[in-house]
Structure formats: structure tokens, C-alpha cells
Design a protein around this motif. Structure first.
Motif, PDB file in Angstrom:
ATOM      1  N   ALA A 140      54.776 -39.544  34.068  1.00 30.84           N
ATOM      2  CA  ALA A 140      54.367 -40.296  35.256  1.00 30.84           C
ATOM      3  C   ALA A 140      52.942 -39.920  35.645  1.00 30.84           C
ATOM      4  N   ARG A 141      52.629 -38.646  35.570  1.00 32.06           N
ATOM      5  CA  ARG A 141      51.264 -38.199  35.868  1.00 32.06           C
ATOM      6  C   ARG A 141      50.279 -38.834  34.894  1.00 32.06           C
ATOM      7  N   ASP A 142      50.646 -38.852  33.603  1.00 31.90           N
ATOM      8  CA  ASP A 142      49.778 -39.466  32.596  1.00 31.90           C
ATOM      9  C   ASP A 142      49.567 -40.958  32.877  1.00 31.90           C
ATOM     10  N   LEU A 143      50.618 -41.627  33.303  1.00 30.42           N
ATOM     11  CA  LEU A 143      50.485 -43.050  33.625  1.00 30.42           C
ATOM     12  C   LEU A 143      49.619 -43.267  34.862  1.00 30.42           C
ATOM     13  N   ARG A 144      49.752 -42.388  35.859  1.00 32.35           N
ATOM     14  CA  ARG A 144      48.899 -42.508  37.059  1.00 32.35           C
ATOM     15  C   ARG A 144      47.433 -42.331  36.678  1.00 32.35           C
ATOM     16  N   VAL A 145      47.163 -41.371  35.814  1.00 30.91           N
ATOM     17  CA  VAL A 145      45.782 -41.132  35.359  1.00 30.91           C
ATOM     18  C   VAL A 145      45.283 -42.340  34.568  1.00 30.91           C
ATOM     19  N   LEU A 146      46.153 -42.894  33.711  1.00 34.16           N
ATOM     20  CA  LEU A 146      45.771 -44.052  32.909  1.00 34.16           C
ATOM     21  C   LEU A 146      45.451 -45.253  33.805  1.00 34.16           C
ATOM     22  N   VAL A 147      46.250 -45.481  34.835  1.00 32.01           N
ATOM     23  CA  VAL A 147      45.996 -46.582  35.774  1.00 32.01           C
ATOM     24  C   VAL A 147      44.627 -46.391  36.419  1.00 32.01           C
ATOM     25  N   ARG A 148      44.333 -45.186  36.852  1.00 29.51           N
ATOM     26  CA  ARG A 148      43.044 -44.917  37.507  1.00 29.51           C
ATOM     27  C   ARG A 148      41.880 -45.076  36.538  1.00 29.51           C
ATOM     28  N   GLU A 149      42.068 -44.676  35.293  1.00 33.38           N
ATOM     29  CA  GLU A 149      41.000 -44.847  34.291  1.00 33.38           C
ATOM     30  C   GLU A 149      40.718 -46.323  34.057  1.00 33.38           C
ATOM     31  N   ARG A 150      41.781 -47.122  33.950  1.00 35.24           N
ATOM     32  CA  ARG A 150      41.605 -48.563  33.725  1.00 35.24           C
ATOM     33  C   ARG A 150      40.906 -49.217  34.922  1.00 35.24           C
ATOM     34  N   LYS A 159      38.847 -47.695  37.030  1.00 28.85           N
ATOM     35  CA  LYS A 159      37.437 -47.252  37.011  1.00 28.85           C
ATOM     36  C   LYS A 159      36.641 -48.005  35.954  1.00 28.85           C
ATOM     37  N   ALA A 160      37.326 -48.413  34.870  1.00 27.07           N
ATOM     38  CA  ALA A 160      36.654 -49.162  33.805  1.00 27.07           C
ATOM     39  C   ALA A 160      36.386 -50.605  34.210  1.00 27.07           C
ATOM     40  N   GLY A 161      36.946 -51.031  35.359  1.00 28.08           N
ATOM     41  CA  GLY A 161      36.666 -52.371  35.857  1.00 28.08           C
ATOM     42  C   GLY A 161      37.792 -53.372  35.644  1.00 28.08           C
ATOM     43  N   ASP A 162      38.936 -52.929  35.167  1.00 29.24           N
ATOM     44  CA  ASP A 162      40.062 -53.848  34.969  1.00 29.24           C
ATOM     45  C   ASP A 162      40.594 -54.340  36.311  1.00 29.24           C
ATOM     46  N   SER A 163      41.074 -55.572  36.317  1.00 29.70           N
ATOM     47  CA  SER A 163      41.742 -56.100  37.510  1.00 29.70           C
ATOM     48  C   SER A 163      43.168 -55.544  37.539  1.00 29.70           C
TER      49      SER A 163
END
Length: 157
Positions: free
Chosen positions: A63-73, A75-79
């Protein structure tokens, strides 16, 4: 002071019942608007380990990894929809706490309505059958039996 004790106990109980968010301070984004978007998305994503918690509420490492992945996406500009589509493509529809309405999820969304309607129809038909059909093996009272019943009721009352 004694009047405040039950109120204080109630406030503490409600505070303890509030959902505990597992987002660590190091995971949070500096931009409050982006962080709010991440939190909103995290509450709609299922922890694949806990399975009945959002990744926002779960302490699991995945879950932590997924939260980090969501934040990375983000920050990369994804909607928001691009982030969700990416996670669905990677983990399948199971990652969504609320599955999307589509042809392949029609049974999932329609089954409760079908069962509810079927149960209602069954109850309606059962009630109509019970009202219309006389009880099996029961014959109506004869005039003599009706007279004896009326006499017995008069003597009791």
C-alpha cells in the motif's frame, strides 16, 4: 465536572473510531493541491494485501508503494484518470475499491437489483397464493357446526 466526564468519554471514543490514515510524512507532497488529489485517489484504490482497505488507510508495504507510485505519477503530470488507468492496467480492476461500470462488470452492478426484484416478485406471488388458495384438507363449517360454535361463544362471553 462530573457532567463533563461522559462527554469527554464520548469525544475520546469518537476520536478513536475515526479512520487512521497510514500516509507517512515522508510520502506527502509539498504542493497541497497535488497532495489532496493523491489522497482522493488513494481512498479509491484497494490495498492488494488487506483487500478491504484503501491504500490510504493500510499500513502494508505494498500500500505504501502504491501511495508513492500515485504521487510520482501526479508529479509527472498525469491526470487522475491517467493514474487510475495506469494502475488498472498494471494490477487489474481489482485495485479499484469501486469497480467501473462497464460491460464486463454489468453482473457485479446488476446482480443486487436482480436479486432484490426476484425476491420481491417471489414474496408477491407467495402472498397471492396464500390469499387465493384455501388451506389443503380444510372443509368449510356446516350450518350445524356454525350454530354450535355461535352457541359456545355466547355461553363463554
Amino acid at each position: 465536572m462530573q457532567r463533563l466526564a461522559p462527554l469527554a468519554a464520548l469525544v475520546l471514543a469518537l476520536a478513536a473510531a475515526a479512520p487512521a490514515h497510514a500516509v507517512l510524512p515522508g510520502e506527502r507532497l509539498a504542493d497541497p493541491a497535488l497532495e489532496q488529489r493523491a489522497r482522493n485517489l488513494s481512498q479509491d484504490l484497494r490495498c492488494l494485501v488487506c483487500q478491504n482497505q484503501s491504500i490510504d488507510d493500510s499500513d502494508a508495504q505494498l500500500a505504501r508503494d502504491l501511495r508513492v507510485l500515485v504521487r510520482e505519477r501526479l508529479k509527472a503530470g498525469d491526470s487522475d484518470s491517467q493514474v487510475m488507468d495506469f494502475l488498472v492496467a498494471r494490477y487489474g480492476e481489482f485495485v479499484l475499491l469501486r469497480p467501473r461500470f462497464a460491460w464486463h462488470t454489468l453482473v457485479l452492478w446488476g446482480a443486487p437489483l436482480i436479486f432484490l426484484a426476484g425476491g420481491g416478485i417471489y414474496l408477491l406471488l407467495a402472498a397471492r397464493r396464500r390469499r387465493v388458495a384455501p388451506a389443503a384438507g380444510v372443509t368449510p363449517l356446516s350450518d350445524e357446526e356454525k350454530a354450535r360454535l355461535a352457541a359456545a361463544l355466547k355461553t363463554e362471553g
